[in-house]
Design a protein around this motif. Sequence first.
Motif, short mmCIF file in Angstrom:
data_model
loop_
_atom_site.label_atom_id
_atom_site.label_comp_id
_atom_site.label_asym_id
_atom_site.label_seq_id
_atom_site.Cartn_x
_atom_site.Cartn_y
_atom_site.Cartn_z
N GLU A 194 0.81 -1.22 0.00
CA GLU A 194 0.00 0.00 0.00
C GLU A 194 0.84 1.27 0.00
N ALA A 195 1.97 1.27 0.71
CA ALA A 195 2.82 2.46 0.73
C ALA A 195 3.34 2.76 -0.66
N ASP A 196 3.71 1.73 -1.42
CA ASP A 196 4.15 1.94 -2.80
C ASP A 196 2.99 2.42 -3.67
N GLN A 197 1.81 1.93 -3.40
CA GLN A 197 0.63 2.40 -4.14
C GLN A 197 0.46 3.90 -3.96
N GLU A 206 -2.58 1.24 11.74
CA GLU A 206 -1.44 0.35 11.99
C GLU A 206 -0.58 0.21 10.73
N ARG A 207 -1.24 0.07 9.59
CA ARG A 207 -0.48 -0.08 8.35
C ARG A 207 0.32 1.19 8.04
N GLN A 228 0.56 -6.08 -4.09
CA GLN A 228 0.83 -7.51 -3.94
C GLN A 228 0.67 -7.99 -2.50
N ARG A 229 0.93 -7.08 -1.57
CA ARG A 229 0.74 -7.41 -0.16
C ARG A 229 -0.29 -6.47 0.41
N PHE A 230 -1.19 -7.05 1.18
CA PHE A 230 -2.30 -6.24 1.67
C PHE A 230 -2.73 -6.74 3.02
N TYR A 231 -3.27 -5.84 3.82
CA TYR A 231 -3.75 -6.21 5.16
C TYR A 231 -5.10 -6.91 5.04
#
Length: 688
Positions: free
Chosen positions: A350-353, A524-525, A624-627
């Motif tokens: 998400e940060a890269d998004q 948190e994310r 690609q990675r997600f909470y």
Amino acid sequence: MSLALIRSAPAVELNPAQKLAVEHGIGDAAAPEPLLVIAGAGSGKTAMLAHRVAALILAGADPKRIMLATFSRRAAAELGRRVERLLARRLAPEAAAAAAPAYSGTFHAIGARLLREYAPRLGLDPQFTIHDREDSADLMNWARHEAGLTETKERFPTKGTCLAIYSRVVNARGDLGATIGKWFPWVAAHEEALRCLFASYVEAKQRQNVLDYDDLLLYFAQMLAEPMIAAEVAARFDHLLVDEYQDTNALQGEIVLRLRPLGRGLTVVGDDAQAIYSFRAATVRNILDFPGAFDPPARVVTLDRNYRSTQPILSAANAVIALAPERYAKDLWTDRAAGAQPSLVTVAEEADQARYVATRVLANREAGAQLKSQAVLFRASHHSAALELELARRNIPFVKFGGLKFLDAAHVKDALALMRFAENPRDRIAGFRVAQLLPGVGPKIAETIVGAAAEGGLAALSTLALPARARTGFVTFADLMRRLAARAAPWPGELADAVAWLSPLIETRYDDAHMRIGDLEALERIAASFATRERFLSELTLDPPDATSDEAGPPLRDEDYLILSTIHSAKGQEWRSVFVLNCVDGCIPSDLATGSSEEIEEERRLLYVAMTRARDELTLIVPQRFYVHGQPKMGDRSVFASRTRFLPSPLLRHFERETWPSAGAPPQRAAVDGPRVDLAERMRSMWR
């Protein structure tokens, strides 16, 4: 007026399909048979509807015998202005102004008008007043108090939740038990109490001679359930036209069919592919089942020429909605054949998004595109949290539509106050807020807690003696503060520890607890992108996002600003460039909306609506990675995400695929050594 003259006047600007809809039944001796216009996204629906009203009037229809139902006063006013302009081409200005339909407006406004007219025959006092939502919630609260439900030992739903349950049961023509089970399962234990409460609420309204917003539809439908009155009302109108029919609820569907049981003179306009408001009790069944409600079935005209998007964007959107098992088949097309394929961008997380979107938005701006011509869309309000922070860091102004301000929401403020109190036990404002979250703790006891922390640090809380009413939960709280002060869990595990403590309190304080807990999980994310607790708190305070709600205007300090919006709030809008966040299962479709095939299909329509907002550029982003909700609180809570099921492999040919590299972590600050200066004393001396 001859049909040839009509065709030469109002419809000259329309395409063949629009003309077909406009001219349906005009020139027939009897009222035309029922007509359903399936108006695809960007297909000129409003223009077609205005032309049809104008054509009916020019053909001799009495404007006083035309009813035009819309879903907002703004839409009714805009249609009225367009009709007047069209009529002014053939009539004198005064005549054109006087020829507007006499019954034009929302279902609620039309219902209120007719209810006053027929009030004596309905057991109503025609001087009834109408409560808005706030008034209705206050009256519901009064009924709760009178029934003793505000003094129960167990948490009883708030006045807002009670009103929401009542409203859904009324508008969906539903059963209370089934409604609670599907939409409000956390109040299931109170079903019988709610049934009694709603009966008391209705009696209170009747004693006070008031109707609420939902009553305007309910009484309207009940009035038309009386055959004699229904026949009289129906006979007053030759034509009924309904806009946005896919957004009607069960009550509104009943009203339409009772006003026009044979369908004569009935025109409804809508798009089943844009039916996305079931949370407001709208039902797509109204538009899907419309043709079969009449014998012979209603005529269906499809508007599939799009005046908004490029063909590559439309081809991708067509492919997404084509997989829906039940729909009116149509493929949107346009003369704008050129254009780049939509982009399907894979990012690491998400940060890269957030970084990707900010980078692209600035690049578009440098290429000449205004920020206002770009929009970022998302399924749920908290999905934009990381992006809001990234935009603030880069000084990109934005306005957010849909949902609450993320960092201004009470539960998010509670979490941040807890972390500030842990960081600085002498922060009395943060401590005072946090202490009052505890059961039995009011301002006086909160002062005691804050004072003890300021004097002896957070470890001193464990020895604090409090009155009996405030001891419940205090031991757990004191232990949490001790762990946070000692930094027992590595960052951001400290925030996860705090959220675990807050979550049960949120469940007792708020009826929409699961959504609020989702916000804290989003926090948190965000925290994971900061190296330390101190840096997290400092940067959020110095550069808070400028998120605004639907009612707010643009930021006054900037003439240009990026648009952030939930997909629901974006319906009916369009932008040059559109970015859609989190195109992964769990977000689109939402993990809270996969309990039935109907819910999943509405999620598919949400993605379709998002895609069809774009004029020139469309980008769907896949982290690609997600909470994932429900992961254990300890350890790594993110998982590999799956591309949304609405983009299966055969559809990927419609997209330009791209992988965006991760950005490096920001550099850490170095410690500064040197002589010590007492700035505190210097600041105090300025005022001596």
